[in-house]
Scaffold this motif. Sequence first.
Motif, PDB file in Angstrom:
ATOM      1  N   ASP A 147       1.271  68.003  74.333  1.00  0.00           N
ATOM      2  CA  ASP A 147       0.397  68.544  75.381  1.00  0.00           C
ATOM      3  C   ASP A 147      -1.058  68.156  75.135  1.00  0.00           C
ATOM      4  N   LYS A 178       2.525  66.978  80.953  1.00  0.00           N
ATOM      5  CA  LYS A 178       3.978  66.852  80.820  1.00  0.00           C
ATOM      6  C   LYS A 178       4.711  66.603  82.135  1.00  0.00           C
ATOM      7  N   ILE A 235       5.474  62.783  82.315  1.00  0.00           N
ATOM      8  CA  ILE A 235       6.215  62.084  81.264  1.00  0.00           C
ATOM      9  C   ILE A 235       7.296  61.223  81.911  1.00  0.00           C
ATOM     10  N   THR A 275      11.099  60.200  76.972  1.00  0.00           N
ATOM     11  CA  THR A 275      10.956  60.797  75.646  1.00  0.00           C
ATOM     12  C   THR A 275      12.138  60.370  74.797  1.00  0.00           C
ATOM     13  N   ILE A 281       9.599  71.750  78.944  1.00  0.00           N
ATOM     14  CA  ILE A 281       9.514  70.652  79.905  1.00  0.00           C
ATOM     15  C   ILE A 281       9.281  71.169  81.325  1.00  0.00           C
TER      16      ILE A 281
END
Length: 113
Positions: A46, A56, A59, A62, A83
């Motif tokens: 973050d 986030k 994103i 990941t 998330i």
Amino acid sequence: MSIKRIEPGKRMSGAVVHGNTVYLAGQVGEGATVAEQSKAALAEVDRLLAAAGSNKSKILQTIIYLADMSTFAEMNAVWEGWIDPENPPARATSGAPLATRDYKVEFIVTAAI
């Protein structure tokens, strides 16, 4: 296209911005359990995303490494609470030895700006 390095160090930068994409170094956290380390590492995600002008919800991908795959559900419980449920990224999780025995989980994040 310019490259911006956030928190550059001797071996790596905390994050690198190229164009409209930010690449974070692997993030680990302090704690005795996978849950504690996951919470700490995701707080760093973050922070670094904010430093890059992202968050986030942006994103893209990941990659998660677990020192012990038997802790997958414990890590997932933290991940699912953190998330953005409206914007889940592509994700892969694998078991791998980490830099030290103290580390139980590592998150590698790529996001849009």
